[in-house]
Design a protein around this motif. Structure first.
Motif, PDB file in Angstrom:
ATOM      1  N   GLN A  11      46.673  43.432  32.659  1.00 43.36           N
ATOM      2  CA  GLN A  11      45.498  44.291  32.804  1.00 43.36           C
ATOM      3  C   GLN A  11      44.300  43.808  32.003  1.00 43.36           C
ATOM      4  O   GLN A  11      43.179  44.236  32.252  1.00 43.36           O
ATOM      5  CB  GLN A  11      45.834  45.727  32.360  1.00 43.36           C
ATOM      6  CG  GLN A  11      46.647  46.519  33.363  1.00 43.36           C
ATOM      7  CD  GLN A  11      46.728  47.979  32.969  1.00 43.36           C
ATOM      8  OE1 GLN A  11      47.697  48.416  32.335  1.00 43.36           O
ATOM      9  NE2 GLN A  11      45.715  48.738  33.317  1.00 43.36           N
ATOM     10  N   ASP A  57      44.383  50.435  39.987  1.00 47.97           N
ATOM     11  CA  ASP A  57      44.350  50.086  41.409  1.00 47.97           C
ATOM     12  C   ASP A  57      43.804  48.690  41.666  1.00 47.97           C
ATOM     13  O   ASP A  57      43.767  48.241  42.819  1.00 47.97           O
ATOM     14  CB  ASP A  57      43.537  51.121  42.196  1.00 47.97           C
ATOM     15  CG  ASP A  57      42.096  51.211  41.709  1.00 47.97           C
ATOM     16  OD1 ASP A  57      41.765  50.550  40.703  1.00 47.97           O
ATOM     17  OD2 ASP A  57      41.300  51.953  42.321  1.00 47.97           O
ATOM     18  N   GLU A  58      43.377  47.984  40.609  1.00 49.80           N
ATOM     19  CA  GLU A  58      42.908  46.609  40.760  1.00 49.80           C
ATOM     20  C   GLU A  58      44.030  45.593  40.543  1.00 49.80           C
ATOM     21  O   GLU A  58      43.811  44.386  40.711  1.00 49.80           O
ATOM     22  CB  GLU A  58      41.771  46.333  39.788  1.00 49.80           C
ATOM     23  CG  GLU A  58      40.494  47.109  40.092  1.00 49.80           C
ATOM     24  CD  GLU A  58      39.385  46.843  39.099  1.00 49.80           C
ATOM     25  OE1 GLU A  58      38.214  46.737  39.527  1.00 49.80           O
ATOM     26  OE2 GLU A  58      39.687  46.726  37.885  1.00 49.80           O
ATOM     27  N   ASP A  62      41.185  41.682  30.641  1.00 44.97           N
ATOM     28  CA  ASP A  62      40.172  40.903  31.356  1.00 44.97           C
ATOM     29  C   ASP A  62      39.399  40.011  30.390  1.00 44.97           C
ATOM     30  O   ASP A  62      39.738  38.856  30.184  1.00 44.97           O
ATOM     31  CB  ASP A  62      39.253  41.847  32.121  1.00 44.97           C
ATOM     32  CG  ASP A  62      38.350  41.115  33.098  1.00 44.97           C
ATOM     33  OD1 ASP A  62      38.595  39.922  33.336  1.00 44.97           O
ATOM     34  OD2 ASP A  62      37.393  41.726  33.617  1.00 44.97           O
ATOM     35  N   LEU A 104      41.398  45.979  33.516  1.00 46.61           N
ATOM     36  CA  LEU A 104      41.272  46.307  34.924  1.00 46.61           C
ATOM     37  C   LEU A 104      41.834  47.704  35.183  1.00 46.61           C
ATOM     38  O   LEU A 104      42.751  48.161  34.482  1.00 46.61           O
ATOM     39  CB  LEU A 104      42.012  45.276  35.781  1.00 46.61           C
ATOM     40  CG  LEU A 104      41.575  43.817  35.614  1.00 46.61           C
ATOM     41  CD1 LEU A 104      42.497  42.892  36.413  1.00 46.61           C
ATOM     42  CD2 LEU A 104      40.131  43.629  36.038  1.00 46.61           C
ATOM     43  N   TRP A 105      41.301  48.343  36.178  1.00 48.12           N
ATOM     44  CA  TRP A 105      41.832  49.647  36.560  1.00 48.12           C
ATOM     45  C   TRP A 105      43.197  49.466  37.225  1.00 48.12           C
ATOM     46  O   TRP A 105      43.486  48.405  37.804  1.00 48.12           O
ATOM     47  CB  TRP A 105      40.866  50.361  37.513  1.00 48.12           C
ATOM     48  CG  TRP A 105      39.541  50.678  36.889  1.00 48.12           C
ATOM     49  CD1 TRP A 105      38.407  49.947  36.960  1.00 48.12           C
ATOM     50  CD2 TRP A 105      39.236  51.820  36.076  1.00 48.12           C
ATOM     51  NE1 TRP A 105      37.398  50.547  36.249  1.00 48.12           N
ATOM     52  CE2 TRP A 105      37.884  51.701  35.700  1.00 48.12           C
ATOM     53  CE3 TRP A 105      39.960  52.922  35.637  1.00 48.12           C
ATOM     54  CZ2 TRP A 105      37.244  52.640  34.906  1.00 48.12           C
ATOM     55  CZ3 TRP A 105      39.325  53.861  34.844  1.00 48.12           C
ATOM     56  CH2 TRP A 105      37.988  53.721  34.479  1.00 48.12           C
ATOM     57  N   SER A 165      34.408  50.194  32.873  1.00 49.00           N
ATOM     58  CA  SER A 165      35.703  49.543  32.701  1.00 49.00           C
ATOM     59  C   SER A 165      36.523  50.283  31.658  1.00 49.00           C
ATOM     60  O   SER A 165      35.986  51.004  30.805  1.00 49.00           O
ATOM     61  CB  SER A 165      35.538  48.084  32.265  1.00 49.00           C
ATOM     62  OG  SER A 165      34.744  47.353  33.166  1.00 49.00           O
ATOM     63  N   ARG A 203      47.219  43.943  41.832  1.00 45.56           N
ATOM     64  CA  ARG A 203      47.886  43.772  43.117  1.00 45.56           C
ATOM     65  C   ARG A 203      49.393  43.971  42.990  1.00 45.56           C
ATOM     66  O   ARG A 203      49.986  43.772  41.923  1.00 45.56           O
ATOM     67  CB  ARG A 203      47.616  42.375  43.677  1.00 45.56           C
ATOM     68  CG  ARG A 203      46.168  42.140  44.095  1.00 45.56           C
ATOM     69  CD  ARG A 203      46.014  40.749  44.672  1.00 45.56           C
ATOM     70  NE  ARG A 203      44.672  40.518  45.197  1.00 45.56           N
ATOM     71  CZ  ARG A 203      44.277  39.379  45.745  1.00 45.56           C
ATOM     72  NH1 ARG A 203      45.135  38.362  45.837  1.00 45.56           N
ATOM     73  NH2 ARG A 203      43.050  39.248  46.209  1.00 45.56           N
TER      74      ARG A 203
END
Length: 374
Positions: free
Chosen positions: A105, A168-169, A107, A165-166, A148, A171
């Motif tokens: 998660q 839902d970001e 970034d 990252l959220w 963010s 994969r």
């Protein structure tokens, strides 16, 4: 360090003025696009597709295209008027153990610096609270035209911010791992464990960008007029392009190379190969022992009849002359010596052969005594 963002950390009723500065920098080699014919620089100009004229920066704005194909303009005033509480604030939502946040998660990384003298004490307060709790803070902030998630933690004596990252970001991992069932043997796992232990701990100070160093060396050489072939790069590419034919042999070779790299001058031991050699050695020893025992037994059985024939030799010795008796003595000694040597070499591993050899010698002595009397 130049700040890229200014705001405050909202910690309950406590506000900490901060400056956000970049925590990382990129050392990769950058290139310009040039015309290969005359080495002229390739430039990009922002041109309007309607009038085909170059547009200055002050006339360029933000536009969002809707599903119907219509463009909606958004100005800087529109963006500043957004009712966003995190526009200039790092809003702490809670505190969690660091292991609850998956590194996938994370970034970007930033340092948070106290902005002014009045921010020093609350800054240190938050830092020491995080240290004592052993936790990290999860926050929200608006940075680079988007909101963010962020993780605040202590890095040395400073506060560090990692944008996240959220959920839902991230994969789905479906279809990435092998879908068919793959069996891994215990021996392969043991070799993998041995390789991990042999490699040992990682020395971060020894890590460097070898590709960048080779590229910079190539640029320097060409600037001086040389045309060095990148043989080292080709060799490394060929070394890393092999196919995994036998996983066990690859693991064994990896253990050998890791050990030879860490202990120069010492013998390299392959765990699996030694076991095989030891097993083969025991099997070969057992076979040679069995054959030697058989030969010893045969020699021993041959020695007993020789002792039994001694009475016949006694009578024959009485009728023959002294010269013949002497010749028989010499031949008997030579034969006994040869038999004893053969028995020693054949029965070196067993005590039974030695006992039979002794019996053979005593039998030879018995047969020799009557001849002296005659």
């Amino acid at each position: 360090m130049r700040s890229i963002w200014k705001g405050t950390i909202s910690f309950g009723l406590v506000s900490i003025p901060i400056k956000v500065v970049a925590a990382t920098e990129n050392h990769s080699v950058s290139f310009h696009q040039v015309h290969t014919a005359d080495q002229g620089r390739i430039r990009y100009r922002k041109v309007c597709e309607l009038d085909e004229e170059e547009v200055p920066r002050e006339e360029i704005g933000r536009g969002f295209e809707t599903e119907e194909g219509r463009t909606v303009l958004l100005t800087d005033d529109d963006m500043a008027a957004l009712p966003l509480p995190t526009a200039k604030t790092v809003e702490i939502l809670g505190f969690v153990p660091a292991e609850e946040i998956d590194p996938i998660q994370l970034d970007r990384s930033y340092y948070l610096a106290a902005d002014g003298k009045r921010a020093d004490k609350p800054y240190v307060l938050l830092r020491e609270a995080l240290k004592r709790s052993g936790k990290v803070a999860v926050a929200k902030l608006a940075l680079r035209a988007r909101e963010s998630l962020g993780m605040l933690r202590v890095y040395e004596d400073a506060l560090a911010l990692h944008t996240m990252l959220w959920p839902d970001e991230i994969r789905s991992v479906g279809g990435v791992a092998p879908e068919e069932e793959v069996t891994v043997r215990d021996a392969e796992l043991d070799l993998a464990d041995t390789l991990m232990e042999t490699l040992g701990e990682l020395d971060w100070g020894d890590l460097r960008d070898e590709y960048r160093e080779a590229l910079e060396e190539l640029v320097r050489a060409k600037a001086e007029g040389a045309e060095p072939p990148p043989e080292e790069l080709r060799r490394r590419a060929e070394a890393g392009g092999g196919k995994l034919v036998d996983l066990m042999s690859v693991l064994e070779r990896s253990v050998q190379e890791a050990r030879s790299g860490r202990q120069e001058g010492e013998a390299t031991v392959h765990e699996l190969s030694d076991r095989r050699k030891e097993t083969a050695g025991r099997a070969a020893s057992g076979r040679s022992g069995g054959e030697g025992g058989g030969r010893s037994g045969a020699a021993g059985s041959g020695a007993k009849p020789a002792a039994g024939k001694s009475p016949a030799k006694k009578s024959a010795a009485k009728k023959t002359t002294a010269k013949k008796t002497t010749a028989k003595k010499t031949a008997a000694k030579k034969t006994g010596t040869g038999k004893a040597a053969a028995k020693k070499s054949a029965g070196a591993t067993g005590t039974t052969g030695a006992k039979k050899t002794t019996a053979g010698r005593s039998a030879a002595k018995k047969s020799a005594r009557p001849r002296k009397t005659a």
